[in-house]
Motif scaffolding. Structure first.
Motif, PDB file in Angstrom:
ATOM      1  N   ALA A 175       0.913  -1.166  -0.063  1.00  0.00           N
ATOM      2  CA  ALA A 175      -0.144  -0.062   0.007  1.00  0.00           C
ATOM      3  C   ALA A 175       0.896   1.380  -0.010  1.00  0.00           C
ATOM      4  CB  ALA A 175      -0.711  -0.058   1.302  1.00  0.00           C
ATOM      5  N   VAL A 176       0.272   2.234  -0.558  1.00  0.00           N
ATOM      6  CA  VAL A 176       1.136   3.711  -0.679  1.00  0.00           C
ATOM      7  C   VAL A 176       0.215   4.663   0.209  1.00  0.00           C
ATOM      8  CG1 VAL A 176       2.097   5.571  -1.891  1.00  0.00           C
ATOM      9  CG2 VAL A 176       2.179   3.286  -2.750  1.00  0.00           C
ATOM     10  N   VAL A 177       0.460   5.019   1.266  1.00  0.00           N
ATOM     11  CA  VAL A 177      -0.200   5.932   1.978  1.00  0.00           C
ATOM     12  C   VAL A 177       0.124   7.246   2.533  1.00  0.00           C
ATOM     13  CG1 VAL A 177      -1.260   3.820   3.402  1.00  0.00           C
ATOM     14  CG2 VAL A 177       0.895   5.098   4.289  1.00  0.00           C
ATOM     15  N   ASP A 178      -0.821   7.992   2.730  1.00  0.00           N
ATOM     16  CA  ASP A 178      -0.686   9.444   3.143  1.00  0.00           C
ATOM     17  C   ASP A 178      -0.020   9.667   4.499  1.00  0.00           C
ATOM     18  OD1 ASP A 178      -2.694   9.457   4.595  1.00  0.00           O
ATOM     19  OD2 ASP A 178      -3.742  10.640   3.374  1.00  0.00           O
ATOM     20  N   GLY A 179       0.245  10.628   5.118  1.00  0.00           N
ATOM     21  CA  GLY A 179       0.687  10.855   6.254  1.00  0.00           C
ATOM     22  C   GLY A 179      -0.190  10.634   7.395  1.00  0.00           C
ATOM     23  N   GLU A 180      -1.418  10.464   7.334  1.00  0.00           N
ATOM     24  CA  GLU A 180      -2.400  10.059   8.201  1.00  0.00           C
ATOM     25  C   GLU A 180      -2.635   8.379   7.723  1.00  0.00           C
ATOM     26  OE1 GLU A 180      -5.661  12.527   7.812  1.00  0.00           O
ATOM     27  OE2 GLU A 180      -4.618  14.368   8.653  1.00  0.00           O
ATOM     28  N   GLY A 181      -2.277   7.907   7.142  1.00  0.00           N
ATOM     29  CA  GLY A 181      -2.232   6.534   6.688  1.00  0.00           C
ATOM     30  C   GLY A 181      -3.393   6.127   6.006  1.00  0.00           C
ATOM     31  N   ARG A 182      -3.906   7.018   5.251  1.00  0.00           N
ATOM     32  CA  ARG A 182      -5.172   6.763   4.156  1.00  0.00           C
ATOM     33  C   ARG A 182      -4.472   6.330   2.961  1.00  0.00           C
ATOM     34  NH1 ARG A 182      -7.010  10.974   7.337  1.00  0.00           N
ATOM     35  NH2 ARG A 182      -9.015  10.699   8.271  1.00  0.00           N
ATOM     36  N   VAL A 183      -5.011   5.248   2.403  1.00  0.00           N
ATOM     37  CA  VAL A 183      -4.591   4.708   1.246  1.00  0.00           C
ATOM     38  C   VAL A 183      -4.641   5.531  -0.008  1.00  0.00           C
ATOM     39  CG1 VAL A 183      -4.850   2.771  -0.424  1.00  0.00           C
ATOM     40  CG2 VAL A 183      -5.156   2.382   2.032  1.00  0.00           C
ATOM     41  N   LEU A 184      -3.606   5.794  -0.651  1.00  0.00           N
ATOM     42  CA  LEU A 184      -3.325   6.612  -1.804  1.00  0.00           C
ATOM     43  C   LEU A 184      -3.400   5.952  -3.089  1.00  0.00           C
ATOM     44  CD1 LEU A 184      -0.570   9.135  -0.875  1.00  0.00           C
ATOM     45  CD2 LEU A 184      -3.055   9.475  -0.865  1.00  0.00           C
ATOM     46  N   GLY A 185      -2.812   4.618  -2.921  1.00  0.00           N
ATOM     47  CA  GLY A 185      -2.561   3.872  -4.162  1.00  0.00           C
ATOM     48  C   GLY A 185      -1.941   2.393  -3.679  1.00  0.00           C
ATOM     49  N   ILE A 186      -1.712   1.498  -4.578  1.00  0.00           N
ATOM     50  CA  ILE A 186      -0.990   0.307  -4.358  1.00  0.00           C
ATOM     51  C   ILE A 186      -0.088   0.051  -5.472  1.00  0.00           C
ATOM     52  CG2 ILE A 186      -2.743  -1.058  -5.602  1.00  0.00           C
ATOM     53  CD1 ILE A 186      -2.595  -3.268  -3.527  1.00  0.00           C
ATOM     54  N   PHE A 187       0.774  -0.967  -5.029  1.00  0.00           N
ATOM     55  CA  PHE A 187       1.951  -1.215  -6.129  1.00  0.00           C
ATOM     56  C   PHE A 187       2.058  -2.946  -6.081  1.00  0.00           C
ATOM     57  CE2 PHE A 187       6.244  -2.200  -7.701  1.00  0.00           C
ATOM     58  CZ  PHE A 187       6.010  -1.586  -9.245  1.00  0.00           C
ATOM     59  N   THR A 188       1.711  -3.425  -6.924  1.00  0.00           N
ATOM     60  CA  THR A 188       1.756  -5.126  -7.100  1.00  0.00           C
ATOM     61  C   THR A 188       2.887  -5.474  -7.676  1.00  0.00           C
ATOM     62  OG1 THR A 188       0.337  -5.264  -8.926  1.00  0.00           O
ATOM     63  CG2 THR A 188      -0.620  -4.997  -6.820  1.00  0.00           C
ATOM     64  N   ASP A 189       3.115  -6.876  -7.667  1.00  0.00           N
ATOM     65  CA  ASP A 189       4.124  -7.820  -8.702  1.00  0.00           C
ATOM     66  C   ASP A 189       3.676  -7.467 -10.028  1.00  0.00           C
ATOM     67  OD1 ASP A 189       5.560  -8.643  -6.574  1.00  0.00           O
ATOM     68  OD2 ASP A 189       4.444 -10.409  -6.316  1.00  0.00           O
ATOM     69  N   GLY A 190       2.385  -7.391 -10.280  1.00  0.00           N
ATOM     70  CA  GLY A 190       1.980  -7.184 -11.705  1.00  0.00           C
ATOM     71  C   GLY A 190       2.257  -5.942 -12.214  1.00  0.00           C
ATOM     72  N   ASP A 191       2.327  -4.789 -11.281  1.00  0.00           N
ATOM     73  CA  ASP A 191       2.521  -3.582 -11.674  1.00  0.00           C
ATOM     74  C   ASP A 191       4.016  -3.595 -12.405  1.00  0.00           C
ATOM     75  OD1 ASP A 191       0.147  -2.309 -11.556  1.00  0.00           O
ATOM     76  OD2 ASP A 191       0.524  -2.197  -9.117  1.00  0.00           O
ATOM     77  N   LEU A 192       4.857  -4.361 -11.326  1.00  0.00           N
ATOM     78  CA  LEU A 192       6.249  -4.125 -11.577  1.00  0.00           C
ATOM     79  C   LEU A 192       6.470  -4.990 -13.041  1.00  0.00           C
ATOM     80  CD1 LEU A 192       9.336  -4.056 -10.574  1.00  0.00           C
ATOM     81  CD2 LEU A 192       9.161  -6.305  -9.370  1.00  0.00           C
ATOM     82  N   ARG A 193       5.992  -6.046 -13.160  1.00  0.00           N
ATOM     83  CA  ARG A 193       6.201  -6.655 -14.273  1.00  0.00           C
ATOM     84  C   ARG A 193       5.735  -5.832 -15.721  1.00  0.00           C
ATOM     85  NH1 ARG A 193       2.916 -10.570 -13.207  1.00  0.00           N
ATOM     86  NH2 ARG A 193       1.331  -9.624 -14.737  1.00  0.00           N
ATOM     87  N   ARG A 194       4.802  -5.097 -15.405  1.00  0.00           N
ATOM     88  CA  ARG A 194       4.194  -4.453 -16.600  1.00  0.00           C
ATOM     89  C   ARG A 194       5.353  -3.372 -16.996  1.00  0.00           C
ATOM     90  NH1 ARG A 194      -0.453  -6.173 -14.782  1.00  0.00           N
ATOM     91  NH2 ARG A 194      -0.673  -4.437 -13.104  1.00  0.00           N
ATOM     92  N   GLN A 204     -12.323   5.067   9.675  1.00  0.00           N
ATOM     93  CA  GLN A 204     -11.638   6.419   9.191  1.00  0.00           C
ATOM     94  C   GLN A 204     -10.966   6.443   8.089  1.00  0.00           C
ATOM     95  OE1 GLN A 204     -12.536   9.030  11.299  1.00  0.00           O
ATOM     96  NE2 GLN A 204     -13.763   7.543  12.396  1.00  0.00           N
ATOM     97  N   GLY A 205     -10.993   5.180   7.154  1.00  0.00           N
ATOM     98  CA  GLY A 205     -10.316   5.178   5.989  1.00  0.00           C
ATOM     99  C   GLY A 205      -8.766   5.027   5.994  1.00  0.00           C
ATOM    100  N   ARG A 206      -8.395   4.689   7.274  1.00  0.00           N
ATOM    101  CA  ARG A 206      -7.138   4.540   7.488  1.00  0.00           C
ATOM    102  C   ARG A 206      -6.598   2.842   7.174  1.00  0.00           C
ATOM    103  NH1 ARG A 206      -7.978   7.898  11.923  1.00  0.00           N
ATOM    104  NH2 ARG A 206      -8.135   6.201  13.141  1.00  0.00           N
ATOM    105  N   LEU A 207      -5.613   2.732   6.552  1.00  0.00           N
ATOM    106  CA  LEU A 207      -4.965   1.325   6.484  1.00  0.00           C
ATOM    107  C   LEU A 207      -4.944   0.629   7.647  1.00  0.00           C
ATOM    108  CD1 LEU A 207      -4.128  -0.650   4.239  1.00  0.00           C
ATOM    109  CD2 LEU A 207      -1.711   0.220   4.941  1.00  0.00           C
ATOM    110  N   CYS A 208      -5.301  -0.339   7.907  1.00  0.00           N
ATOM    111  CA  CYS A 208      -5.144  -1.231   9.142  1.00  0.00           C
ATOM    112  C   CYS A 208      -4.874  -2.638   8.781  1.00  0.00           C
ATOM    113  CB  CYS A 208      -6.651  -1.116  10.115  1.00  0.00           C
ATOM    114  SG  CYS A 208      -8.018  -1.986   9.206  1.00  0.00           S
ATOM    115  N   GLY A 209      -4.883  -3.189   7.556  1.00  0.00           N
ATOM    116  CA  GLY A 209      -4.636  -4.440   7.343  1.00  0.00           C
ATOM    117  C   GLY A 209      -4.472  -4.814   5.817  1.00  0.00           C
TER     118      GLY A 209
END
Length: 342
Positions: free
Chosen positions: A253-272, A324-329
């Motif tokens: 996960a890619v998060v901001d300063g408050e832990g909210r999810v901005l995006g994701i990067f996966t093995d598939g993204d790396l391959r592409r 609260q929209g924060r990444l927890c798992g």
């Protein structure tokens, strides 16, 4: 000559004919036809008495006590188990044991459902006077409306069949199928009348696969705390890869300063990205992430909902957020498989 006629002739001569695969198949198909007709025949005979039986069972403050001898007893055990698992308190009492003390298990607040195709089982007829004196309502499921059981019953459910599937017309086959179907019909009508819900069913089946699907919440199986791969938006690509490798999810996960999810990067993204020939060394997580990921879900949902989300979007993992929209798992399909949710 039908398969059953051929069987009867062989039985009459006392000989054991050589196995005939074609006849075996014909008997199987004939059995299906006879038993299907037996079940369909119930429709025309199921009316006001059935509705009264359901109403009486709904009114019971005790339990529905199911009885039956022989093959009807086996059906009775299944009917009692189905009733109990769908919201109607029920138990099976063996009629023979009832006359040797188990009648003490039956109380006036109970209702007795006695199952007997012929309605003349000695073990049942012997205890009918005692049941009547006890005052517990008696519902008979029988194929003989003139039987002793039917005459003593408050409500009679007709489970009669034209013939058994047995080629000798002796072994209980079509009759027990009809009893089973009628018992299921009672259970279905009762669970609907009680407003029985999926959650109620799950509570009575906690040990099975269905119970796990309906009772296991995502927060019970997700990765949490330091096991969740996450980086800030300005994290260098090399550190992003180290985080992914260390946490073993195949994504971060890619998060901001408050832990909210901005995006994701996966093995598939790396391959592409590699396939495009990009120089990744100077990039940040923000520049390579997939923004607004579809695989994000609340932690208070059932784990099976995460499985459905993965299947819908054809992804292998999802990020979990709190109220609260924060990444927890985070959870992967492998995590759900280990928890036996899928």
């Amino acid at each position: 000559m039908t398969a059953s006629t051929a069987f009867g002739q062989a039985a009459a001569t006392g000989t054991a004919p050589a196995f005939d695969a074609a006849r075996a198949l014909a008997l199987a198909q004939e059995t299906f036809d006879i038993e299907a007709a037996a079940v369909l025949g119930l429709k025309a005979r199921t009316g006001a008495a059935f509705a009264r039986a359901v109403e009486a069972m709904l009114a019971v403050t005790g339990r529905v006590v199911v009885m039956g001898m022989g093959k009807s007893g086996h059906i009775g055990r299944k009917v009692a188990a189905t009733l109990a698992s769908t919201g109607t308190a029920a138990m099976f009492v063996h009629p023979a044991e009832a006359s040797h003390g188990d009648l003490g298990m039956i109380k006036p607040a109970d209702l007795v459902l006695a199952i007997s195709n012929g309605g003349e089982s000695d073990e049942i007829t012997a205890i009918l006077p005692v049941l009547k004196r006890l005052g517990a309502p008696l519902v008979a499921m029988t194929g003989n409306a003139q039987s002793t059981l039917a005459r003593h019953a408050d409500i009679v459910l007709d489970s009669g069949v034209a013939k058994e599937a047995c080629p000798l017309n002796l072994a209980p086959t079509a009759s027990t199928t009809a009893q089973l179907a009628l018992g299921d019909a009672l259970a279905v009508a009762l669970l609907d009348a009680r407003g029985f819900r999926t959650e109620d069913f799950a509570r009575s089946h906690p040990g099975g696969a269905l119970g796990r699907k309906l009772l296991t919440h995502l927060r019970d199986v997700m990765r949490a705390g330091g096991a969740v791969p996450r980086v800030g938006a300005d994290t260098p690509f090399t550190e992003l890869m180290r985080e992914m490798s260390a946490k073993g999810l195949g994504a971060s996960a890619v998060v901001d300063g408050e832990g909210r999810v901005l995006g994701i990067f996966t093995d598939g993204d790396l391959r592409r990205l590699v396939e495009k020939g990009r120089d990744l060394r100077g990039l940040t997580a923000r520049e390579v992430m997939h923004p607004n990921p579809r695989g994000v879900i609340r932690d208070d949902v059932l784990a099976v909902e995460a499985a459905e989300l993965m299947e819908k979007h054809r992804i292998n993992s999802v990020l979990v957020i709190d109220d609260q929209g924060r990444l927890c798992g985070a959870v992967s399909s492998n995590d759900l498989m280990r928890a036996k949710v899928i």
